[in-house]
Motif scaffolding. Structure first.
Motif, PDB file in Angstrom:
ATOM      1  N   GLU A 532       0.811  -1.214   0.000  1.00 15.64           N
ATOM      2  CA  GLU A 532       0.000   0.000   0.000  1.00 15.64           C
ATOM      3  C   GLU A 532       0.846   1.266   0.000  1.00 15.64           C
ATOM      4  N   ALA A 533       2.160   1.126   0.024  1.00 18.60           N
ATOM      5  CA  ALA A 533       3.032   2.299   0.127  1.00 18.60           C
ATOM      6  C   ALA A 533       2.929   3.161  -1.125  1.00 18.60           C
ATOM      7  N   ALA A 534       2.926   4.478  -0.903  1.00 22.80           N
ATOM      8  CA  ALA A 534       2.998   5.410  -2.037  1.00 22.80           C
ATOM      9  C   ALA A 534       4.437   5.530  -2.522  1.00 22.80           C
ATOM     10  N   TYR A 535       5.363   5.508  -1.569  1.00 23.23           N
ATOM     11  CA  TYR A 535       6.797   5.590  -1.884  1.00 23.23           C
ATOM     12  C   TYR A 535       7.569   4.688  -0.937  1.00 23.23           C
ATOM     13  N   TYR A 536       8.748   4.291  -1.410  1.00 19.64           N
ATOM     14  CA  TYR A 536       9.738   3.683  -0.537  1.00 19.64           C
ATOM     15  C   TYR A 536      10.874   4.682  -0.365  1.00 19.64           C
ATOM     16  N   VAL A 537      11.340   4.792   0.871  1.00 14.51           N
ATOM     17  CA  VAL A 537      12.371   5.772   1.212  1.00 14.51           C
ATOM     18  C   VAL A 537      13.666   5.034   1.528  1.00 14.51           C
ATOM     19  N   LEU A 538      14.727   5.353   0.797  1.00 14.31           N
ATOM     20  CA  LEU A 538      16.056   4.805   1.081  1.00 14.31           C
ATOM     21  C   LEU A 538      16.827   5.824   1.898  1.00 14.31           C
ATOM     22  N   ASP A 539      17.385   5.360   3.005  1.00 11.10           N
ATOM     23  CA  ASP A 539      18.153   6.243   3.889  1.00 11.10           C
ATOM     24  C   ASP A 539      19.499   6.569   3.236  1.00 11.10           C
ATOM     25  N   SER A 540      19.664   7.811   2.806  1.00 14.11           N
ATOM     26  CA  SER A 540      20.889   8.217   2.108  1.00 14.11           C
ATOM     27  C   SER A 540      22.072   8.376   3.054  1.00 14.11           C
ATOM     28  N   PRO A 574      13.983  13.909   6.854  1.00 11.63           N
ATOM     29  CA  PRO A 574      14.801  15.074   6.482  1.00 11.63           C
ATOM     30  C   PRO A 574      15.057  15.132   4.992  1.00 11.63           C
ATOM     31  N   PRO A 575      15.481  16.280   4.488  1.00 19.58           N
ATOM     32  CA  PRO A 575      15.779  16.392   3.057  1.00 19.58           C
ATOM     33  C   PRO A 575      16.889  15.436   2.640  1.00 19.58           C
ATOM     34  N   GLY A 576      16.837  15.055   1.345  1.00 25.08           N
ATOM     35  CA  GLY A 576      17.936  14.290   0.776  1.00 25.08           C
ATOM     36  C   GLY A 576      17.806  12.799   0.862  1.00 25.08           C
ATOM     37  N   ARG A 577      16.629  12.288   1.238  1.00 24.30           N
ATOM     38  CA  ARG A 577      16.430  10.846   1.172  1.00 24.30           C
ATOM     39  C   ARG A 577      16.012  10.481  -0.254  1.00 24.30           C
ATOM     40  N   PHE A 578      16.258   9.234  -0.630  1.00 23.63           N
ATOM     41  CA  PHE A 578      15.884   8.765  -1.962  1.00 23.63           C
ATOM     42  C   PHE A 578      14.495   8.150  -1.909  1.00 23.63           C
ATOM     43  N   LEU A 579      13.623   8.535  -2.833  1.00 28.49           N
ATOM     44  CA  LEU A 579      12.259   8.033  -2.881  1.00 28.49           C
ATOM     45  C   LEU A 579      11.999   7.321  -4.199  1.00 28.49           C
ATOM     46  N   VAL A 580      11.348   6.171  -4.099  1.00 30.58           N
ATOM     47  CA  VAL A 580      10.972   5.387  -5.275  1.00 30.58           C
ATOM     48  C   VAL A 580       9.488   5.104  -5.176  1.00 30.58           C
ATOM     49  N   ALA A 581       8.781   5.287  -6.269  1.00 31.03           N
ATOM     50  CA  ALA A 581       7.333   5.053  -6.274  1.00 31.03           C
ATOM     51  C   ALA A 581       7.017   3.633  -5.829  1.00 31.03           C
ATOM     52  N   GLY A 582       5.894   3.481  -5.120  1.00 37.32           N
ATOM     53  CA  GLY A 582       5.568   2.203  -4.492  1.00 37.32           C
ATOM     54  C   GLY A 582       4.800   1.235  -5.350  1.00 37.32           C
ATOM     55  N   VAL A 601      15.236   0.749   4.300  1.00 43.84           N
ATOM     56  CA  VAL A 601      14.158   1.053   3.353  1.00 43.84           C
ATOM     57  C   VAL A 601      12.857   1.088   4.146  1.00 43.84           C
ATOM     58  N   THR A 602      12.163   2.205   4.098  1.00 36.84           N
ATOM     59  CA  THR A 602      10.899   2.334   4.824  1.00 36.84           C
ATOM     60  C   THR A 602       9.784   2.671   3.852  1.00 36.84           C
ATOM     61  N   ALA A 603       8.590   2.192   4.184  1.00 32.52           N
ATOM     62  CA  ALA A 603       7.414   2.464   3.368  1.00 32.52           C
ATOM     63  C   ALA A 603       6.789   3.783   3.810  1.00 32.52           C
ATOM     64  N   LEU A 604       6.263   4.525   2.847  1.00 34.82           N
ATOM     65  CA  LEU A 604       5.686   5.844   3.118  1.00 34.82           C
ATOM     66  C   LEU A 604       4.324   5.937   2.453  1.00 34.82           C
ATOM     67  N   GLU A 605       3.314   6.262   3.268  1.00 33.44           N
ATOM     68  CA  GLU A 605       2.003   6.532   2.692  1.00 33.44           C
ATOM     69  C   GLU A 605       2.046   7.864   1.963  1.00 33.44           C
TER      70      GLU A 605
END
Length: 864
Positions: A532-540, A574-582, A601-605
């Motif tokens: 259900e995630a809108a984006y996945y966030v990679l910790d830069s 915070p700014p500068g994390r990498f986001l990939v569509a879910g 890698v965290t899921a983001l609504e």
């Protein structure tokens, strides 16, 4: 009976003669004498000859120890008496036990001391223009295989010789091929206009605590996992116009972590070498000069911190294999401990008068010095073994008595990928690394199970302290009140500081239960996969995030940087994390991209609307002129290691222009601006490179670089290369430490403050460490500082004089010019592929070159 006895003697002598004739001398195999003028053996000839000897003699075995950077097979000749070769496994196990006294009881120790040979490792021509030792290795092996004199037999009985003909076979072939083609031409005897190791060039002897290169890793296994030699002897050459040879003992700057027994043994060997050279009539031999024992990361210096005696000799070079005439008036001194090589001094009692100098002269000296070491290793076999054991025992006792008791590596790390890398590097060097199996308390702090502990109660304690403690170089001036006496290499190198790893020094002894690790543990990173995630966030914050992003860009997956904070499910991102569509397709590709990597890698609504930068695969150009540049080689290494595709740009291509058509970003590695612009100087009628190798990018190339920036390109300049745009693009920026005699930072680690809101600093912590070696500090009247020095002394490790010049000034800054940008790194952010803590500053500059501003989640405006 007597008649039959005397009649049999000719037959016996004949059979003996046949047996000896079967050991082929090198000149018969090569069709020239080793060291003959203008004759060199390449890698296939060297290894072919040594393999032939191993078939003909029961005193030699060949071991394949690894592959070079370009895929050549590295070999080591194990040379000893046949009975020793038959019990190699038992000898290696005995050396392993001597290296760690915890594995020995007294009876077994005595058995080893009485029955086992000492082990000596000889390393030849790590720097392949210093070609003599690689050629010498064949002749040495022959003499050991064929000699039946009492001294040779005693050496074979009491010593195992580990002979590495070169740990740089790629360089041997490069140099030999270049040299052969140069004979009879104006460039005969000049070094190749190319790095003689694929990435490191001369710096392949600066990799001995980071272990980046496969060649270094191969030899490290021999040193600290397989053989544990008591003596490690590295044979080198130096410049043409100084002493004929510099031998131990070394110049007086010594790291106090080195056991005093090593210093005493080096003095013993140096005295023996000097006596042998003098008795043979060799002049121009210096001791206690130039080369010191402070720095860790060289072939002969890293073993000091492993209780091994590290030796270095530096012979004067010929012109590769061409004779060199050196006039007396051309002889030069002036380096540490050797102010004048034309006059008598105690550590240089027999000056060389000048004359013709040949490759054969180098080989003859190396026979004397190597023989000297082997004789001592044989005669005092038990002493070397026992002292090796004693130093390990001393280290254990110091670990029990003295602070620090340990270093703790917490589970919570800004960059878990670099943390794992650091631990793997330590383990490969024989450091004992443990993981706590249950929670524990140390210095009043509670740590959870899984925390990594590196106790100092271990035989290689000095290595632990040398890599995890800060260094503070002793103040040494050329004269009272004068400038700092230049160190041999770096003054500070603390590994955790360079890599951006949080390590806690524990002063007091504590109790914990741990398991010894054979490799770095899987780090407890979080990876959420929510359909259900809108984006996945990679910790830069993790360097591995950049590897993942490059894999995604290779598959044409859109990756975003959030340019502002986002309110996420578990707090603010915070700014500068990498986001990939879910979506499902991207999720599958992302899971493949992070496989084997240490990154959260965290899921983001669906978040509120936010500003972002959309990334695309950047077109990278890396400047590579004809003047070999180690910083360029290390830059290639880092780019390849993290999956960045690039093209090299030659001088001619810079002069040709149209750079924007090919590149989004151009990198200038650290190099003097004059060398970039002018390159090698062509000198008709003199010893010179062919014209096609001369000249740099020229003034026209400088104009093309400026056009590249003005037309939207990004120019990244490292270290000394910053001078080029500052001077030629007329930037309003001043290097405040240029020509400042009261300033000195000769290879030190300094603290900086990070502008985390700037895209160039995305993923960086608020405070960071940089590696600084006599580069630039900026007073910027234009642009935006990315890193600035604090308002107090920033020294973390090494040496710094004139710290007030740095206060509040910029260490890294961005300047916009036309539609593009120039990024000035007043240090080397990828220095020797060691400074993992500042890699992101380079990677961000690359990504930013093709990043497009966008608004995510906003409703598109209409004309209505």
């Amino acid at each position: 009976m007597k008649k039959r006895f005397w009649a049999a003697i000719p037959l016996v002598l004949f059979l003996l003669g046949v047996g000896m004739a079967q050991v082929t001398p090198p000149e018969r195999y090569l069709n020239f004498r080793v060291g003959e003028d203008r004759k060199l053996a390449d890698w296939s000839q060297i290894t072919g000859y040594l393999r032939k000897l191993a078939k003909e003699s029961d005193r030699i075995e060949i071991k394949e120890i690894g592959q070079s950077s370009e895929g050549r097979t590295m070999i080591m000749a194990v040379i000893s008496a046949p009975e020793n070769l038959r019990r190699q496994t038992a000898i290696r196990e005995a050396m392993r036990k001597l290296a760690d006294p915890r594995k020995l009881d007294e009876p077994e120790k005595q058995r080893i001391l009485q029955s086992m040979p000492s082990v000596v490792l000889l390393n030849c021509s790590i720097h392949s223009t210093e070609i003599g030792a690689s050629q010498f290795s064949m002749e040495l092996a022959y003499r050991m295989a064929s000699g039946n004199d009492e001294e040779t037999l005693d050496i074979l009985k009491n010593v195992v010789i580990l002979l590495i003909p070169s740990p740089n076979p790629d360089g041997i072939d490069l140099v030999v091929d270049w040299y052969r083609k140069s004979i009879g031409k104006p460039h005969e005897g000049l070094a190749p206009p190319k790095l003689y190791q694929k990435y490191a060039g001369h710096d392949n002897n600066r990799d001995w605590y980071m272990l980046n290169l496969p060649e270094t890793r191969a030899v490290t296994r021999v040193l600290y996992q397989q053989w544990f030699p008591q003596i490690v002897y590295d044979l080198h050459q130096m410049g043409r116009t100084s002493a004929r040879m510099v031998i131990p003992p070394f110049y007086e700057v010594t790291n106090p972590l080195i056991d005093p027994l090593i210093l005493r043994q080096i003095m013993l060997i140096g005295g023996h070498m000097a006596t042998a050279l003098s008795a043979a009539g060799v002049k121009g031999v210096a001791t206690e000069a130039i080369y010191d024992m402070w720095w860790h990361g060289g072939f002969r210096t890293a073993p000091y911190f492993h209780n091994m005696v590290g030796l270095l000799t530096e012979a004067a070079s010929a012109r590769i294999a061409s004779p060199d005439t050196v006039r007396k008036q051309d002889l030069r001194g002036g380096r540490r401990g050797l102010p004048d090589v034309k006059r008598f001094q105690t550590n240089f009692p027999e000056p060389w008068p000048g004359g013709v100098w040949r490759l054969r002269d180098i080989i003859d000296m190396e026979h004397i010095t190597v023989r000297s070491v082997l004789v001592l290793a044989a005669r005092h076999r038990r002493m070397w073994l026992e002292n090796f054991y004693i130093m390990g025992q001393r280290a254990l006792e110091k670990g029990r008595r003295e602070a620090p008791s340990a270093f703790v590596v917490p589970l919570k790390q800004h960059d878990p990928a670099s943390t794992r890398k650091m631990l793997d590097v330590l383990i490969a060097q024989g450091v004992e690394v443990q993981r706590a199996v249950r929670p524990f308390v140390a210095d009043g702090h509670r740590f959870p199970a899984g925390t990594v502990v590196i106790s100092t109660e271990q035989p290689f304690r000095a290595n632990v302290l040398a890599l995890l403690n800060p260094q503070f170089y002793p103040e040494r001036r050329r004269y009272p009140g004068g400038p700092l006496e230049n160190p041999y290499d770096m003054t500070g190198w603390t590994l955790s500081y360079q890599m951006g790893v949080d390590v806690i020094r524990i002063e007091n002894r504590f109790q914990f239960s741990g398991e010894v690790l054979e490799r770095a543990p899987e780090w407890p990173v979080q990876q959420e996969w929510d359909s259900e995630a809108a984006y996945y966030v990679l910790d830069s914050g993790s360097n591995d995030a950049y590897r993942a992003v490059n894999r995604l860009l290779d598959e044409n997956v859109e990756v975003l940087w959030n340019a502002e904070s986002i309110l996420g499910d578990d707090g603010r991102i915070p700014p500068g994390r990498f986001l990939v569509a879910g979506n499902e397709a991207h999720r599958k590709k992302l899971r493949r991209a992070v496989q084997g990597l240490t990154v959260n890698v965290t899921a983001l609504e669906a978040p509120p609307a936010f500003d972002a930068l959309s990334l695309a695969k950047p077109r990278i150009g890396l400047y590579q002129g004809w003047v070999p540049n180690m910083d360029e080689g290390w830059t290639r290494y880092v780019l390849e290691d993290f999956g960045f595709d690039y093209e090299t740009i030659s001088d001619a291509e810079m002069r040709a222009g149209n750079l924007n058509e090919r590149f989004d970003v151009i990198i200038l590695p650290s190099m003097r601006d004059s060398l970039i612009i002018n390159g090698f100087r062509y000198r008709p009628g003199k010893r010179t490179y062919p014209k096609s190798y001369c000249g740099g990018i020229g003034e026209v190339g400088v104009r093309h670089l400026q056009e590249f920036v003005e037309n939207g390109g990004t120019l990244l300049c490292f270290g000394q290369a910053c001078d080029l745009p500052i001077k030629t693009f007329w930037l309003k920026i001043q290097n405040v430490v240029a020509k400042q005699r009261q300033f000195s930072a000769p290879g030190s680690i300094l603290r900086v403050l990070v502008n985390q809101q700037h895209p160039l600093a995305f993923g960086m912590p608020r405070e960071a460490n940089i590696f600084f070696r006599s580069n630039a500090v900026f007073r910027a009247m234009e642009g935006t500082p990315v890193l600035t020095y604090p308002l107090s002394n920033p020294l973390m490790s090494g040496w710094l004089q004139g710290d007030s010049l740095l206060y509040g000034q910029a260490a890294m800054t961005e300047v916009r010019q036309g539609d593009g940008r120039i990024v000035l790194y007043g240090f080397r952010p990828q220095h020797r592929a060691q400074t993992h803590g500042t890699y992101k500053l380079v990677f961000n500059g690359i990504y930013l070159s093709r990043a497009i501003k966008t608004r995510i989640g906003a409703v598109a405006a209409t004309d209505e």
